[in-house]
Design an enzyme around this catalytic site. Structure first.
Site, short mmCIF file in Angstrom:
data_model
loop_
_atom_site.label_atom_id
_atom_site.label_comp_id
_atom_site.label_asym_id
_atom_site.label_seq_id
_atom_site.Cartn_x
_atom_site.Cartn_y
_atom_site.Cartn_z
N HIS A 149 -1.25 -10.37 -1.59
CA HIS A 149 -0.41 -10.02 -2.74
C HIS A 149 -1.08 -9.01 -3.67
O HIS A 149 -0.90 -9.05 -4.88
CB HIS A 149 0.05 -11.27 -3.49
CG HIS A 149 1.13 -11.98 -2.75
ND1 HIS A 149 0.86 -12.86 -1.73
CD2 HIS A 149 2.47 -11.91 -2.86
CE1 HIS A 149 2.00 -13.31 -1.24
NE2 HIS A 149 2.99 -12.74 -1.90
N HIS A 167 0.85 -1.20 0.00
CA HIS A 167 0.00 0.00 0.00
C HIS A 167 0.88 1.24 0.00
O HIS A 167 2.10 1.16 0.12
CB HIS A 167 -0.98 0.02 1.19
CG HIS A 167 -0.35 0.22 2.53
ND1 HIS A 167 -1.03 0.75 3.60
CD2 HIS A 167 0.89 -0.03 3.00
CE1 HIS A 167 -0.25 0.81 4.66
NE2 HIS A 167 0.93 0.33 4.33
N HIS A 216 4.95 0.34 -0.34
CA HIS A 216 5.67 -0.64 0.48
C HIS A 216 4.68 -1.72 0.90
O HIS A 216 3.49 -1.62 0.62
CB HIS A 216 6.29 0.03 1.72
CG HIS A 216 5.27 0.60 2.65
ND1 HIS A 216 4.55 1.75 2.38
CD2 HIS A 216 4.82 0.17 3.86
CE1 HIS A 216 3.72 2.00 3.37
NE2 HIS A 216 3.85 1.05 4.29
N CYS A 230 5.76 6.14 4.79
CA CYS A 230 4.63 5.33 4.28
C CYS A 230 3.92 5.98 3.09
O CYS A 230 2.98 5.41 2.56
CB CYS A 230 3.65 5.02 5.40
SG CYS A 230 4.35 3.90 6.62
N GLU A 260 0.25 -5.03 11.66
CA GLU A 260 0.95 -4.56 10.46
C GLU A 260 2.44 -4.90 10.53
O GLU A 260 3.04 -5.27 9.52
CB GLU A 260 0.76 -3.05 10.34
CG GLU A 260 1.31 -2.46 9.08
CD GLU A 260 1.01 -0.98 8.95
OE1 GLU A 260 -0.10 -0.65 8.48
OE2 GLU A 260 1.86 -0.16 9.32
N HIS A 314 3.52 -5.12 3.78
CA HIS A 314 3.53 -5.69 5.13
C HIS A 314 3.12 -7.15 5.09
O HIS A 314 2.35 -7.56 4.23
CB HIS A 314 2.56 -4.93 6.04
CG HIS A 314 2.88 -3.50 6.24
ND1 HIS A 314 3.90 -3.07 7.04
CD2 HIS A 314 2.32 -2.39 5.70
CE1 HIS A 314 3.95 -1.74 7.01
NE2 HIS A 314 3.00 -1.30 6.21
#
Length: 149
Positions: free
Chosen positions: A75, A16, A29, A25, A136, A31
């Site tokens: 994904h 995201h 990137h 952020c 997260e 998680h």
């Protein structure tokens, strides 16, 4: 009969970016999310029922969460569709990437609200969503509780 809470845990990988954010952020990137889903209800008292003694079969809960959350978000890259990230999303989609456009900033807080709404609509009437925990990172998570909402 007593109310019992049942929890099932899930994991999925999602990318995201937070449009307009003033930190790292803002960059695309990902998680390794961990989602804990807790429901509450009374164990089935009918001893002729194949699910006798269960609040909900773990496999039934798994099916709901996989279909609504895991299979959709795993994904994928999530962007707020109300931002210029839609241009990046289109480019990624044109190149064969799995992109989700949502109506919110894709923070853990907003994702867990979205997940709660999706899961609640699929639960049997006698089962209530009690809480969600969306982790997260190893040290950061957002929680949703029915009692707070």
């Amino acid at each position: 009969m007593s109310n019992i809470r049942i929890t099932k845990q899930f994991s999925f990988e999602t990318g995201h970016a937070l449009y307009g954010y003033d930190g790292k952020c803002k960059n695309v990137h990902g998680h390794s999310y961990k989602l804990s889903v807790t429901v509450i209800g009374q164990p089935i008292a009918d001893n002729t029922n194949v699910k006798f003694g269960m609040v909900i079969d773990f496999s039934d809960l798994k099916k709901i969460v996989k279909e609504e959350i895991v299979d959709v978000f795993d994904h994928a890259t999530v962007f707020n569709k109300n931002t210029p990230h839609v241009e990046l999303a289109k480019e990624l989609e044109d190149r064969g990437h799995n992109v989700l456009l949502v109506n919110y900033q894709p923070t853990s807080e907003m994702m867990v609200i979205d997940f709660a709404e999706k899961i609640k609509t699929r639960l049997p009437k006698n089962i209530k969503l009690h809480s969600l925990k969306l982790q997260e990172t190893e040290t950061s998570f957002a929680e949703w509780y029915a009692s707070d909402n």
